[in-house]
Enzyme design. Structure first.
Site, PDB file in Angstrom:
ATOM      1  N   HIS F  14     -48.739   3.711  48.141  1.00 13.35           N
ATOM      2  CA  HIS F  14     -49.938   2.614  48.458  1.00 13.35           C
ATOM      3  C   HIS F  14     -51.134   3.413  48.733  1.00 13.35           C
ATOM      4  CE1 HIS F  14     -49.932   2.402  53.231  1.00 13.35           C
ATOM      5  NE2 HIS F  14     -49.413   3.394  52.951  1.00 13.35           N
ATOM      6  N   CYS F  33     -55.670   8.158  54.381  1.00 10.92           N
ATOM      7  CA  CYS F  33     -55.016   6.988  53.771  1.00 10.92           C
ATOM      8  C   CYS F  33     -55.808   6.198  52.578  1.00 10.92           C
ATOM      9  CB  CYS F  33     -54.456   5.887  55.069  1.00 10.92           C
ATOM     10  SG  CYS F  33     -53.566   6.795  56.280  1.00 10.92           S
ATOM     11  N   HIS F  39     -50.583   7.783  48.413  1.00  8.96           N
ATOM     12  CA  HIS F  39     -49.371   8.628  48.940  1.00  8.96           C
ATOM     13  C   HIS F  39     -48.700   7.623  49.049  1.00  8.96           C
ATOM     14  CE1 HIS F  39     -51.802   6.219  52.256  1.00  8.96           C
ATOM     15  NE2 HIS F  39     -50.561   6.572  52.961  1.00  8.96           N
ATOM     16  N   HIS F  41     -44.510   6.324  51.339  1.00  6.65           N
ATOM     17  CA  HIS F  41     -43.552   6.518  52.486  1.00  6.65           C
ATOM     18  C   HIS F  41     -42.365   5.921  52.060  1.00  6.65           C
ATOM     19  CE1 HIS F  41     -47.092   6.778  55.224  1.00  6.65           C
ATOM     20  NE2 HIS F  41     -47.538   5.701  54.458  1.00  6.65           N
ATOM     21  N   HIS F  80     -39.576   2.099  45.002  1.00  6.95           N
ATOM     22  CA  HIS F  80     -40.274   2.906  43.793  1.00  6.95           C
ATOM     23  C   HIS F  80     -41.327   2.148  43.185  1.00  6.95           C
ATOM     24  CE1 HIS F  80     -36.534   4.991  44.396  1.00  6.95           C
ATOM     25  NE2 HIS F  80     -37.140   6.019  43.906  1.00  6.95           N
TER      26      HIS F  80
END
Lengths: 139, 139, 139, 139, 139, 139
Positions: F14, F33, F39, F41, F80
């Site tokens: 995101h 961010c 990037h 998580h 994913h």
């Protein structure tokens, strides 16, 4: 050969402070870890025994006996203690995780045979925090 | 209303010791936690903010700002410190997890507005060990 | 010889995609990991140094210095980045955990001597998820 | 050479009980683990493959294939089972973590080549609880 | 009002099986959890007490006393046991995590006053696995 | 009333980026961010159902059914994936953890009745990292 591990924990106060150095050099070297009023940690200790399983029990070592040995020989001497002041086997030594792990090894190395005919001490792993830890294999 | 949490950590030494009591009564009450030479812990601190998200950012609170606030106001004063000797806001108080969590609340309660127009302090959760922890909601 | 470890973390986006292959072969081989719009992870990185402790400090390596080295050399280049697009040392390479761990090793191997006279790099362990991880010992 | 690991889990009932011994000797040796009515655990299983990465994928082994292999060959036979009664490959063997890890190794050792040209089985690590675990390297 | 929690653990065997149903309906409803030969878990139990701290100790409850109470009243009866066969307070009840948490609450609710003048039982949280857990507040 | 929770996980890419703002204001507000190349998580999602147990099963909700519901309705759409590009229910919304948790709530709130006559949705807890998480109770 199989490796069997048991985790125990203790908490303790310590400081990193070389008494042969000035206060300034200690602060410069160890930063807040040299705080003369101490700080502390929850330590996790993992002891690993290696050997082949006893065919009658399936055990390299009885983990209840290993737990009791670690508690009697190590945790009893370290838990809720000050590593610099209260622990005879650390007297005159730097209270780093490295040195503490090596001293724990020295205490345990000859005692494993009292609880297992099949295993010998393989390693001592010591977590000072979840992000800082050491492991010692005796050599 | 949504609840947003940030975890930080620090380590510190302390003892549980009521100075109005005899040494014997302290040992009887607090056991090894009353060790005059101190012991210590790795503490985990979780601060929770509640509010509705800012429609332009999607944030109740910017967690980077919350992290910085906790570090500047709390961690800086507690990390690698002795809770009984080095921390002005704990002076004269019992160094239990309960009291420490309440004092952390008092420090943070008025500071959240400086970092968020949308959130307010909801709770302070403090782990002394992975198995012992407290939570305080300010009332 | 004692082994000292430090854990750091970063998060990043990536995809597993071999540019010499068709889109179909990539999807067949890598499944959802080949999503052209990327996915991502919270990575945990554990760097282990081996050596004997400096007798004056009790340290194989100062973990504060090791943490700073890892942050400056590795985390700064990877955190909140796209491993395929933003990281020069990964350019033209598959963004698998295996390859990333080997590249991290190459960066760190010669830099440990700048922070420790007593230790050398032993291993790089990289968690892509809590259930998938790799470890590399340099050979 | 790089080491790639995958963690899976299962839960099972078992007892530690040597049928060649009296009930009394079993209780004396295994304590509450010999409870004839069984007890049980959530087991974590970590399988490690070593090899050099395939240059076209960056993988020593495709972890999705490794996960499927472990699930089909091991988890399917152990999850929600009684290790003493329901698992043919444990029949007549002590249901200790040591023996179970060795039997898992025997099943996996020849199957890795079916999912990877680049890797071979390195170790089987089995957690019976978060504090008790074994690791087996096949020799 | 502050909330103080203590975590303990035990392991046990059980099955999910309604004796008023056919074997087929049990298997259809509970799947592998209905295995007649049992399966088992490592359970984590967190007991939370709420109250205001005793001004002389800083404690809502002495966590050593709470730990001992939980061990004597709960862990002793559940650890290394079969929840369906060995535990009188579960007799005739479904051995689900929900029912077990409620029964633990009933045992503890009146016993907290024996260890604390300042706290009362707030909740019982029971993890069957790290991914499945329940919490009960007594109403 | 008892609260039953199930944890699932997914990973995703995101960025935090308000399209109504300049690139500069996005970088100033969201820092790394806002990286335009994304990037990502590993997210942990905990869904909690409240209700009284079905007397015939001991279940508020069958956790296998809850797991399947979460996987089919949520994980399938997020795992994913790129939260900004690939997820229709997030289109035009900020990809913050707060907003994502609220959208997951909206999807699940009416579907719980399809798997349980005894429970209703209580909360959605979403970990973006082990140190940053949100919880939403629907109001």
């Amino acid at each position: 050969m199989i490796y069997v591990s048991r985790k125990e924990h203790f908490n303790a106060a310590h400081k990193l402070y070389n008494p042969n150095w000035s206060k300034e050099k200690n602060l410069e070297t160890f930063g807040p870890c040299a705080n003369e009023n101490w700080h502390g940690h929850n330590y996790d200790l993992i002891v690993t025994i290696k050997g082949s399983p006893d065919p009658e029990t399936g055990f390299v070592v009885d983990l209840k006996k290993l737990s009791n040995l670690i508690r009697n020989e190590i945790i009893e001497r370290l838990d809720h203690k000050n590593l610099n002041l209260d622990v005879p086997f650390m007297a005159g030594k730097m209270a780093s995780t490295e040195i503490l792990a090596q001293e724990i090894w020295k205490i345990l190395i000859d005692k494993i045979k009292s609880i297992s005919n099949y295993g010998m001490l393989h390693s001592v792993k010591l977590y000072e925090t979840p992000r800082n830890y050491v492991e010692y294999f005796g050599e």
